[in-house]
Design an enzyme around this catalytic site. Structure first.
Site, PDB file in Angstrom:
ATOM      1  N   ARG A 291     -10.747   9.923   1.834  1.00  0.00           N
ATOM      2  CA  ARG A 291     -10.611  10.595   3.136  1.00  0.00           C
ATOM      3  C   ARG A 291     -11.749  11.580   3.333  1.00  0.00           C
ATOM      4  NH1 ARG A 291      -4.014  11.061   2.676  1.00  0.00           N
ATOM      5  NH2 ARG A 291      -3.681   8.811   2.799  1.00  0.00           N
TER       6      ARG A 291
ATOM      7  N   TYR B 251     -15.301   0.901  -6.948  1.00  0.00           N
ATOM      8  CA  TYR B 251     -16.562   1.598  -6.717  1.00  0.00           C
ATOM      9  C   TYR B 251     -17.499   1.435  -7.917  1.00  0.00           C
ATOM     10  CZ  TYR B 251     -13.773   3.407  -2.929  1.00  0.00           C
ATOM     11  OH  TYR B 251     -12.975   3.478  -1.816  1.00  0.00           O
TER      12      TYR B 251
ATOM     13  N   LYS C 293       0.847  -1.192   0.000  1.00  0.00           N
ATOM     14  CA  LYS C 293       0.000   0.000   0.000  1.00  0.00           C
ATOM     15  C   LYS C 293       0.879   1.237   0.000  1.00  0.00           C
ATOM     16  CE  LYS C 293      -3.587   2.436   2.494  1.00  0.00           C
ATOM     17  NZ  LYS C 293      -4.637   2.371   3.505  1.00  0.00           N
TER      18      LYS C 293
ATOM     19  N   LYS D  19       1.180  10.195   5.365  1.00  0.00           N
ATOM     20  CA  LYS D  19       1.263   8.835   5.889  1.00  0.00           C
ATOM     21  C   LYS D  19       2.553   8.153   5.430  1.00  0.00           C
ATOM     22  CE  LYS D  19      -3.737   8.171   6.473  1.00  0.00           C
ATOM     23  NZ  LYS D  19      -4.866   7.219   6.394  1.00  0.00           N
TER      24      LYS D  19
ATOM     25  N   GLU E 265       7.460  -6.513   1.152  1.00  0.00           N
ATOM     26  CA  GLU E 265       6.235  -6.365   1.953  1.00  0.00           C
ATOM     27  C   GLU E 265       5.322  -7.577   1.770  1.00  0.00           C
ATOM     28  OE1 GLU E 265       5.075  -4.499   4.180  1.00  0.00           O
ATOM     29  OE2 GLU E 265       6.058  -2.552   4.120  1.00  0.00           O
TER      30      GLU E 265
ATOM     31  N   SER F  61     -10.360   5.498  -4.651  1.00  0.00           N
ATOM     32  CA  SER F  61     -11.296   6.604  -4.821  1.00  0.00           C
ATOM     33  C   SER F  61     -10.843   7.619  -5.874  1.00  0.00           C
ATOM     34  CB  SER F  61     -11.506   7.294  -3.474  1.00  0.00           C
ATOM     35  OG  SER F  61     -10.271   7.706  -2.924  1.00  0.00           O
TER      36      SER F  61
ATOM     37  N   LYS G   4      -2.303  -1.420  -3.820  1.00  0.00           N
ATOM     38  CA  LYS G   4      -3.135  -0.224  -3.756  1.00  0.00           C
ATOM     39  C   LYS G   4      -2.275   1.016  -3.824  1.00  0.00           C
ATOM     40  CE  LYS G   4      -6.257   1.857  -0.571  1.00  0.00           C
ATOM     41  NZ  LYS G   4      -6.341   2.082   0.833  1.00  0.00           N
TER      42      LYS G   4
END
Ligand code: PBG
Length: 335
Positions: A213, A323, A203, A227, A243, A284, A258
């Site tokens: 968000r 979505y 990610k 982040k 990872e 998104s 992602k």
């Protein structure tokens, strides 16, 4: 392969022959998108009415009382799973995301409601603290640092109450080190040996999460903070393999990359290397980007949706969180 312009294979080889007719194109098709590949993310809210998400045209936050209806629709279309994300009332947010551990929080209540009413559709729940923290970070913040090991403890408890509520798949999206192992152990110890883990393994710290968000109401809390101390640097690719390999060894059943579309190379490398069930999240920002172009009539809606999703399959993804899932399922059904 001879790339020379005087390639002797021409005219014997004419690549266009296979492309000439529709039946032939169908015959040589290498990848297909199916309804079985689609996971619908749903934003759930405590508010009584549906509210539009301004940054995601066409997507609403769904009140708990309407959740069964939408999940039923997803099931009837044949979607294998949905993924839940909460909009938490800001009065419930604090420093350490206490509300994440409330067995009656919006996610647990929603999960129970779905499980009581609908069978045979997977419910995926997100494990991370950002919907519940006043600062909008995924972990515990102290002296400007996100504390890893202290956060793990809370994530395990969060995973456990979600499993108890009936979640089928725990999806840690927090990017703390060691969380898959910690969550797996916790779930096993409490008897949830069959609860699956889909880890957000690779990610990236991405600006494509902006509209999400806004949807869960963590944007103003996070404001200009980043982040980057826990999510991956988008310039890196080998690091994604490390990872993923760690998450597999810690017990992940499925791994995810992602964002999606700008990261197809990462999906390809991961699938190629580990042969694990590998998922992509068309996030998104990708949704909003495509939708704004569609709404401006720059792009054709149906074709663009299906192309964007099929390309994830070509890159090696086994499934996609999108979505567009309901819309895409309808298009696939139409054929
Ligand atoms: C929370 C989480 C995020 C997304 C899924 N889970 C946002 C973030 O990490 O800031 C993003 C999904 C999207 O943009 O559609 N940990």
């Amino acid at each position: 392969m001879n790339n020379n312009i005087n390639n002797a294979s021409f005219p014997n080889t004419r690549m266009r022959r296979n492309r000439l007719s529709s039946w032939s194109r169908r015959l040589v098709k290498e990848n297909n998108i199916s309804i079985n590949d689609l996971i619908l993310p749903i934003f759930v809210t405590d508010s009584e009415i549906k509210t539009a998400i301004n940054s995601m045209p066409g997507i609403d936050r769904i009140p708990i009382m309407q959740i069964v209806e939408i999940v039923q629709e997803a099931k009837e279309l044949g979607l294998p799973a949905i993924a839940l994300f909460p909009e938490t009332n800001s009065s419930l947010k604090d420093d350490i995301g206490t509300e994440a551990l409330n067995e009656d929080n919006i996610i647990c209540r929603t999960t129970r409601l779905i499980k009581e009413n609908i069978s045979d559709i997977g419910v995926i729940t997100d494990v991370a603290l950002d919907p519940y923290t006043s600062h909008g970070h995924d972990g515990i913040l102290k002296n400007n640092e996100i504390l890893n090991d202290e956060t793990l403890y809370i994530l395990c408890e969060q995973a456990l109450i979600q499993a108890k509520a009936g979640s089928d798949v725990i999806a840690p999206s927090d990017m703390m080190d060691g969380r898959v192992n910690a969550i797996r152990k916790k779930l096993d110890k409490e008897g949830f040996i069959n609860t699956q883990i889909m880890s957000y393994a690779a990610k990236y710290a991405s600006s494509f999460y902006g509209p999400f968000r806004n949807a869960i109401g963590s944007e103003s809390n996070l404001s200009s903070k980043s982040k980057k101390s826990y999510q991956m640097d988008f310039t890196n690719s080998n690091e994604a393999l490390r990872e993923v390999s760690l998450d597999i060894s810690e017990g992940a059943d499925m791994v995810m990359v992602k964002p999606g579309m700008p990261y197809l190379d990462i999906i390809y490398r991961i699938k190629d290397t580990f042969k694990m069930p590998t998922f992509a999240y068309q996030v998104s920002g990708e949704y909003s980007m495509i939708m704004s172009a569609i709404n401006n009539q720059y792009l054709d809606k149906d074709k663009t949706i299906l192309e964007s999703l099929t390309c994830f399959k070509r890159a090696g993804a086994d499934g996609i969180l999108t979505y567009f899932a309901l819309e895409a399922a309808k298009l696939i059904q139409k054929g």
